[in-house]
Scaffold this motif. Structure first.
Motif, PDB file in Angstrom:
ATOM      1  N   UNK A  76     -57.550 -42.232  81.664  1.00 57.58           N
ATOM      2  CA  UNK A  76     -56.629 -42.426  80.545  1.00 57.58           C
ATOM      3  C   UNK A  76     -56.273 -41.079  79.919  1.00 57.58           C
ATOM      4  N   UNK A  77     -57.277 -40.200  79.806  1.00 59.42           N
ATOM      5  CA  UNK A  77     -57.007 -38.876  79.260  1.00 59.42           C
ATOM      6  C   UNK A  77     -56.057 -38.075  80.127  1.00 59.42           C
ATOM      7  N   UNK A  78     -56.308 -38.111  81.433  1.00 56.47           N
ATOM      8  CA  UNK A  78     -55.437 -37.400  82.373  1.00 56.47           C
ATOM      9  C   UNK A  78     -54.017 -37.955  82.325  1.00 56.47           C
ATOM     10  N   UNK A  79     -53.915 -39.274  82.298  1.00 55.82           N
ATOM     11  CA  UNK A  79     -52.596 -39.912  82.272  1.00 55.82           C
ATOM     12  C   UNK A  79     -51.842 -39.551  80.996  1.00 55.82           C
ATOM     13  N   UNK A  80     -52.537 -39.550  79.863  1.00 59.39           N
ATOM     14  CA  UNK A  80     -51.901 -39.207  78.596  1.00 59.39           C
ATOM     15  C   UNK A  80     -51.366 -37.789  78.583  1.00 59.39           C
ATOM     16  N   UNK A  81     -52.169 -36.847  79.063  1.00 58.00           N
ATOM     17  CA  UNK A  81     -51.736 -35.447  79.122  1.00 58.00           C
ATOM     18  C   UNK A  81     -50.558 -35.303  80.091  1.00 58.00           C
ATOM     19  N   UNK A  82     -50.654 -35.977  81.251  1.00 58.40           N
ATOM     20  CA  UNK A  82     -49.574 -35.896  82.242  1.00 58.40           C
ATOM     21  C   UNK A  82     -48.266 -36.453  81.682  1.00 58.40           C
ATOM     22  N   UNK A  83     -48.338 -37.565  80.952  1.00 58.39           N
ATOM     23  CA  UNK A  83     -47.133 -38.153  80.375  1.00 58.39           C
ATOM     24  C   UNK A  83     -46.526 -37.228  79.317  1.00 58.39           C
TER      25      UNK A  83
ATOM     26  N   UNK B 241     -44.012 -41.725  74.005  1.00 59.02           N
ATOM     27  CA  UNK B 241     -44.543 -42.874  73.270  1.00 59.02           C
ATOM     28  C   UNK B 241     -45.849 -43.348  73.896  1.00 59.02           C
ATOM     29  N   UNK B 242     -45.901 -43.446  75.220  1.00 56.03           N
ATOM     30  CA  UNK B 242     -47.123 -43.904  75.883  1.00 56.03           C
ATOM     31  C   UNK B 242     -48.221 -42.843  75.823  1.00 56.03           C
ATOM     32  N   UNK B 243     -47.840 -41.560  75.829  1.00 57.68           N
ATOM     33  CA  UNK B 243     -48.836 -40.490  75.771  1.00 57.68           C
ATOM     34  C   UNK B 243     -49.642 -40.556  74.483  1.00 57.68           C
ATOM     35  N   UNK B 244     -48.971 -40.756  73.345  1.00 58.89           N
ATOM     36  CA  UNK B 244     -49.684 -40.753  72.064  1.00 58.89           C
ATOM     37  C   UNK B 244     -50.514 -42.014  71.870  1.00 58.89           C
ATOM     38  N   UNK B 245     -50.303 -43.026  72.731  1.00 55.74           N
ATOM     39  CA  UNK B 245     -51.170 -44.200  72.700  1.00 55.74           C
ATOM     40  C   UNK B 245     -52.483 -43.935  73.433  1.00 55.74           C
ATOM     41  N   UNK B 246     -52.494 -42.928  74.307  1.00 60.48           N
ATOM     42  CA  UNK B 246     -53.650 -42.702  75.179  1.00 60.48           C
ATOM     43  C   UNK B 246     -54.544 -41.552  74.744  1.00 60.48           C
ATOM     44  N   UNK B 247     -53.957 -40.491  74.161  1.00 62.01           N
ATOM     45  CA  UNK B 247     -54.746 -39.299  73.822  1.00 62.01           C
ATOM     46  C   UNK B 247     -54.490 -38.896  72.375  1.00 62.01           C
ATOM     47  N   UNK B 248     -55.303 -37.957  71.904  1.00 64.90           N
ATOM     48  CA  UNK B 248     -55.181 -37.445  70.545  1.00 64.90           C
ATOM     49  C   UNK B 248     -53.750 -36.955  70.291  1.00 64.90           C
ATOM     50  N   UNK B 249     -53.084 -37.460  69.244  1.00 61.71           N
ATOM     51  CA  UNK B 249     -51.694 -37.068  68.997  1.00 61.71           C
ATOM     52  C   UNK B 249     -51.461 -35.565  68.926  1.00 61.71           C
TER      53      UNK B 249
END
Length: 315
Positions: free
Chosen positions: A160-167, A86-94
């Motif tokens: 933010x991009x790194x965090x989104x991919x990591x999540x 849920x948090x990943x799709x808030x940060x990076x391209x779905x």
């Protein structure tokens, strides 16, 4: 038809319904509080599966109580899985989040095998290994595309991009653990019905708490009739596909299920192509194309590794 064939059908139905939900019904769920929908959909699933098990499969409910440690562990893993995605799709391209998530399901299974988890042990084909290697390369490429700002959307800078991919990667890896510990639960006499329902108890409680706190409040009220319709759709395209995946667990090896999970972005891409709205950024499309090659190779190799069921298979 063999048990393995039924298992493959369940896997394909799971991936197809998940892709249909992602392509055609995403907007339906974006207009309402996601925690309210999640809490209601999985709350109904927990109650319905538990009552049905008590009425029709009481021996499996007793087995689930005896295996309470695995049930508790699955609840924690499921909660981490859904929360991180849920948090990943808030940060990076779905599209990137979904692809990284899907690819990490089979890769997580491979890693679990290396770490000695017995449910993950399998004899993989060379073609399957080649597919996983390409999937790993595509995930690295998509991560780089996101971190360096070449994707279609990042909420913030490179961190933010790194965090989104990591999540998204964590969510996919934990999904692999859900599959593997569900295999363990099945081996202890717990069939698909209680195994599916009982693992969402913690997530349901936390979702309803998040709803009460207004953590995803969209600022608009939803009529009761509309919410009923949305929850009904959620039961069909969110809960039911996951139940089909659970039904596949006694029928085919966990590595086969994980490989099918990696097929999701491929089917999403095909559906979008048919509909005429492939709206990926060019860099994202390149990384996704590489991923699709790996996923198709992996699924071709993995389906040669099907086997007969473990125990408590249900048709």
């Amino acid at each position: 038809m063999s048990h393995a064939a039924f298992g493959l059908i369940y896997c394909l139905a799971f991936v197809g319904l998940e892709a249909f939900q992602a392509v055609y019904l995403g907007a339906v769920f974006q207009s309402v509080d996601s925690f309210a929908v999640g809490g209601l959909v999985f709350g109904i699933s927990v109650i319905g599966c538990t009552v049905a098990t008590a009425l029709f499969r009481p021996a499996e409910l007793a087995a689930a109580i005896r295996a309470w440690r695995v049930i508790v562990l699955l609840n924690v893993i499921v909660t981490v899985t859904w929360s991180t995605y849920f948090f990943a799709i808030q940060l990076v391209e779905p599209a990137i989040a979904f692809t990284v998530f899907s690819g990490m399901v089979p890769l997580g299974t491979v890693i679990a095998g290396w770490l000695g988890l017995p449910e993950a042990a399998s004899k993989r084909q060379r073609l399957e290994n080649a597919g996983y290697a390409i999937i790993l390369l595509s995930i690295i490429a998509l991560a780089a595309i996101t971190v360096f700002g070449f994707s279609g959307f990042v909420r913030g800078g490179w961190m933010a991009g790194f965090t989104g991919v990591a999540l998204a990667a964590v969510s996919g890896g934990f999904t692999a653990l859900v599959i593997l510990f569900s295999v363990r639960l099945n081996g202890r006499g717990v069939g698909p019905l209680p195994a599916f329902g009982l693992r969402f108890i913690l997530y349901t409680v936390l979702s309803m708490l998040a709803f009460l706190l207004g953590l995803d409040d969209k600022g608009t009220s939803v009529p009761a009739g509309e919410m009923v319709r949305i929850v009904f759709i959620g039961l069909l395209v969110i809960a039911y596909p996951l139940y089909l995946l659970q039904k596949a667990i006694p029928l085919v090896h966990a590595s086969v299920i994980a490989a099918f999970a990696a097929l999701g972005p491929v089917i999403v891409f095909v559906m979008q192509l048919v509909e005429g709205r492939v709206d990926y950024a060019i860099a994202t499309l390149t990384g996704t194309a590489l991923y699709m090659v790996g996923a198709l190779l992996a699924i071709h190799g993995a389906t040669r590794n099907t086997r007969e069921p473990l125990v408590h298979a249900e048709r």
